[in-house]
Design a protein around this motif. Structure first.
Motif, PDB file in Angstrom:
ATOM      1  N   GLU A  58       0.838  -1.196   0.000  1.00  0.00           N
ATOM      2  CA  GLU A  58       0.000   0.000   0.000  1.00  0.00           C
ATOM      3  C   GLU A  58       0.876   1.250   0.000  1.00  0.00           C
ATOM      4  O   GLU A  58       1.909   1.306   0.681  1.00  0.00           O
ATOM      5  CB  GLU A  58      -0.895   0.024   1.237  1.00  0.00           C
ATOM      6  N   SER A  59       0.442   2.250  -0.753  1.00  0.00           N
ATOM      7  CA  SER A  59       1.145   3.535  -0.797  1.00  0.00           C
ATOM      8  C   SER A  59       0.484   4.486   0.184  1.00  0.00           C
ATOM      9  O   SER A  59      -0.576   5.047  -0.088  1.00  0.00           O
ATOM     10  CB  SER A  59       1.094   4.110  -2.224  1.00  0.00           C
ATOM     11  N   THR A  60       1.112   4.648   1.346  1.00  0.00           N
ATOM     12  CA  THR A  60       0.540   5.494   2.402  1.00  0.00           C
ATOM     13  C   THR A  60       1.382   6.741   2.665  1.00  0.00           C
ATOM     14  O   THR A  60       1.031   7.554   3.517  1.00  0.00           O
ATOM     15  CB  THR A  60       0.444   4.711   3.721  1.00  0.00           C
ATOM     16  N   GLY A  61       2.518   6.867   1.968  1.00  0.00           N
ATOM     17  CA  GLY A  61       3.491   7.905   2.300  1.00  0.00           C
ATOM     18  C   GLY A  61       4.413   7.408   3.392  1.00  0.00           C
ATOM     19  O   GLY A  61       4.044   6.541   4.203  1.00  0.00           O
ATOM     20  N   SER A  62       5.622   7.935   3.429  1.00  0.00           N
ATOM     21  CA  SER A  62       6.599   7.483   4.429  1.00  0.00           C
ATOM     22  C   SER A  62       6.106   7.736   5.844  1.00  0.00           C
ATOM     23  O   SER A  62       6.160   6.851   6.706  1.00  0.00           O
ATOM     24  CB  SER A  62       7.941   8.185   4.217  1.00  0.00           C
ATOM     25  N   GLY A  63       5.619   8.928   6.091  1.00  0.00           N
ATOM     26  CA  GLY A  63       5.130   9.260   7.434  1.00  0.00           C
ATOM     27  C   GLY A  63       3.955   8.394   7.830  1.00  0.00           C
ATOM     28  O   GLY A  63       3.889   7.889   8.960  1.00  0.00           O
ATOM     29  N   GLY A  64       3.017   8.208   6.897  1.00  0.00           N
ATOM     30  CA  GLY A  64       1.863   7.360   7.182  1.00  0.00           C
ATOM     31  C   GLY A  64       2.264   5.919   7.419  1.00  0.00           C
ATOM     32  O   GLY A  64       1.697   5.236   8.276  1.00  0.00           O
ATOM     33  N   GLY A  65       3.258   5.459   6.671  1.00  0.00           N
ATOM     34  CA  GLY A  65       3.743   4.095   6.860  1.00  0.00           C
ATOM     35  C   GLY A  65       4.374   3.896   8.221  1.00  0.00           C
ATOM     36  O   GLY A  65       4.119   2.889   8.895  1.00  0.00           O
ATOM     37  N   PHE A  66       5.196   4.846   8.629  1.00  0.00           N
ATOM     38  CA  PHE A  66       5.821   4.730   9.945  1.00  0.00           C
ATOM     39  C   PHE A  66       4.775   4.737  11.059  1.00  0.00           C
ATOM     40  O   PHE A  66       4.887   3.992  12.039  1.00  0.00           O
ATOM     41  CB  PHE A  66       6.829   5.861  10.171  1.00  0.00           C
ATOM     42  N   LYS A  67       3.742   5.554  10.923  1.00  0.00           N
ATOM     43  CA  LYS A  67       2.689   5.599  11.947  1.00  0.00           C
ATOM     44  C   LYS A  67       2.035   4.237  12.120  1.00  0.00           C
ATOM     45  O   LYS A  67       1.741   3.809  13.239  1.00  0.00           O
ATOM     46  CB  LYS A  67       1.641   6.646  11.571  1.00  0.00           C
ATOM     47  N   LEU A  68       1.792   3.555  11.009  1.00  0.00           N
ATOM     48  CA  LEU A  68       1.191   2.222  11.073  1.00  0.00           C
ATOM     49  C   LEU A  68       2.180   1.188  11.602  1.00  0.00           C
ATOM     50  O   LEU A  68       1.831   0.327  12.418  1.00  0.00           O
ATOM     51  CB  LEU A  68       0.702   1.814   9.683  1.00  0.00           C
ATOM     52  N   PHE A  69       3.410   1.277  11.145  1.00  0.00           N
ATOM     53  CA  PHE A  69       4.452   0.296  11.481  1.00  0.00           C
ATOM     54  C   PHE A  69       4.780   0.296  12.967  1.00  0.00           C
ATOM     55  O   PHE A  69       5.024  -0.760  13.561  1.00  0.00           O
ATOM     56  CB  PHE A  69       5.695   0.624  10.660  1.00  0.00           C
ATOM     57  N   ILE A  70       4.813   1.481  13.579  1.00  0.00           N
ATOM     58  CA  ILE A  70       5.273   1.598  14.970  1.00  0.00           C
ATOM     59  C   ILE A  70       4.149   1.467  15.989  1.00  0.00           C
ATOM     60  O   ILE A  70       4.380   1.641  17.190  1.00  0.00           O
ATOM     61  CB  ILE A  70       6.016   2.936  15.197  1.00  0.00           C
ATOM     62  N   GLN A  71       2.945   1.096  15.541  1.00  0.00           N
ATOM     63  CA  GLN A  71       1.830   0.971  16.485  1.00  0.00           C
ATOM     64  C   GLN A  71       1.988  -0.215  17.421  1.00  0.00           C
ATOM     65  O   GLN A  71       1.382  -0.243  18.495  1.00  0.00           O
ATOM     66  CB  GLN A  71       0.512   0.853  15.715  1.00  0.00           C
ATOM     67  N   GLY A  72       2.759  -1.201  17.010  1.00  0.00           N
ATOM     68  CA  GLY A  72       2.947  -2.363  17.860  1.00  0.00           C
ATOM     69  C   GLY A  72       3.441  -3.547  17.054  1.00  0.00           C
ATOM     70  O   GLY A  72       3.665  -3.450  15.840  1.00  0.00           O
ATOM     71  N   ALA A  73       3.598  -4.680  17.755  1.00  0.00           N
ATOM     72  CA  ALA A  73       4.117  -5.882  17.104  1.00  0.00           C
ATOM     73  C   ALA A  73       3.021  -6.882  16.769  1.00  0.00           C
ATOM     74  O   ALA A  73       3.296  -7.982  16.312  1.00  0.00           O
ATOM     75  CB  ALA A  73       5.167  -6.544  17.993  1.00  0.00           C
ATOM     76  N   GLY A  74       1.749  -6.518  16.989  1.00  0.00           N
ATOM     77  CA  GLY A  74       0.647  -7.424  16.702  1.00  0.00           C
ATOM     78  C   GLY A  74       0.503  -7.702  15.218  1.00  0.00           C
ATOM     79  O   GLY A  74       0.988  -6.942  14.376  1.00  0.00           O
TER      80      GLY A  74
END
Length: 346
Positions: A58-74
């Protein structure tokens, strides 16, 4: 009634189980629109040449991607995020706090930020300072900072044409926007720090780099193809996006010279083109043993077949790393070296 309740429970279990299976049998990748075409290519290749499903990218933008990625390890969070800038220290700290304690950083190559226009126009050449003055919110006017008054290029430099200033560029969630702000606007702000110190602490280049919001810079979403379409219809306009999109659309658009240099693979790799940046993806190591094909996807992405000097991704715009740098990065990524906060401060 009891049978009906049992049926509902059975359906819920089946639905939940199917959802979990889907989450675990297909890699989820988010992040940069610039890295998206490279990541998608590798995803399709994995699906076509292995027993694994093609990852969902998915193309979410770098900032948007990091926000999703760092939410947790679930397993409801992405396995990998692409980025056209390096992870920020604050993002790394937020990831750690959320339980994402092991991350591997993968540098895949270089890209230039192209300032592109309709190919029917003549050659256009500007300096980094002129580009900054066209796009910054606050600019020096008679020794003072004022809201940007420039609406045509000749107002910035009489040698430039009397052509309307209009940009279609990435939104605030984009790593391309972050990199443009840092390398172009932030550089200009720090070079003129005596004026900008009033609105930003000295040395904080990112605080100098606000993009004008008077309608001359138009955020055009994370789909860079839409910017290309705008340029084909508006000959005054310039688009701001990664070099790969310029290369893919060279029949319709052309890059402007910045400081006398065209955006080309050779000038980007050498650093002669002044708006060049590195491209990355980040691996959530906690998911490696839980998502089939994730390890193989990483190995394929980092292979010479993809990112080497004759790699497949070069054909679609990736500028490869030098041989020695690529060998080091491949070793670090394939050994799943942990990224540290100190690494990000270097």
């Amino acid at each position: 009634m009891r049978k009906f309740v049992k049926l509902l429970v059975a359906v819920a279990v089946i639905t939940f189980g199917a959802g979990m299976a889907h989450a675990r049998d297909q890699i989820k990748v988010v992040g940069s629109s610039t890295v998206y075409p490279f990541s998608s290519y590798v995803a399709e290749e994995l699906g076509a040449t292995s027993k694994f499903k093609s990852p969902v990218v998915e193309s979410t933008g770098s900032g948007g991607g990091f926000k999703l990625f760092i939410q947790g390890a679930g397993m409801d969070t992405p396995d990998i995020t692409n980025a056209s800038r390096r992870m920020k220290s604050s993002e790394f700290e937020a990831a750690t706090a959320a339980g994402v304690t092991e991350i591997t950083e993968a540098l895949i190559g270089y890209d230039g930020i192209a300032i592109a226009q309709n190919k029917e126009n003549g050659e256009f050449s500007i300096t980094m300072d002129e580009l900054a003055l066209a796009t910054m919110e606050m600019v020096p006017v008679n020794g003072k900072l004022e809201k940007n008054p420039y609406t045509t290029w000749d107002q910035i430099n009489p040698a430039l044409p009397k052509r309307k200033i209009i940009f279609y560029g990435p939104p605030t969630s984009s790593g391309t926007r972050d990199a443009f702000a840092e390398m172009v606007l932030g550089h200009f702000g720090k070079a003129n720090g005596a004026l900008y110190d009033a609105i930003a602490p000295k040395g904080k280049g990112e605080n100098y780099s606000a993009v004008r919001q008077d309608g001359i810079y138009v955020p055009a979403g994370e789909n860079d193809n839409l910017i290309v379409q705008k340029l084909t219809k508006d000959k005054d306009a310039f688009g701001i996006f990664g070099y790969s999109f310029l290369g893919e659309n060279s029949d319709r658009i052309v890059g402007a010279k910045i400081n006398g240099v065209f955006p080309e693979p050779e000038t980007i790799a050498s650093g002669k083109y002044p708006i060049s940046r590195s491209l990355f993806f980040y691996i959530k190591k906690a998911h490696l043993d839980k998502v089939p094909g994730m390890k193989e996807y990483v190995e394929l992405f980092m292979s010479d077949k993809m990112i080497g000097p004759k790699g497949l991704l070069k054909r679609i715009g990736l500028v490869p790393l030098a041989d020695d740098m690529r060998a080091k990065v491949q070793k670090d990524v394939l050994s799943l070296k942990n990224l540290t906060l100190d690494d990000l401060k270097k």
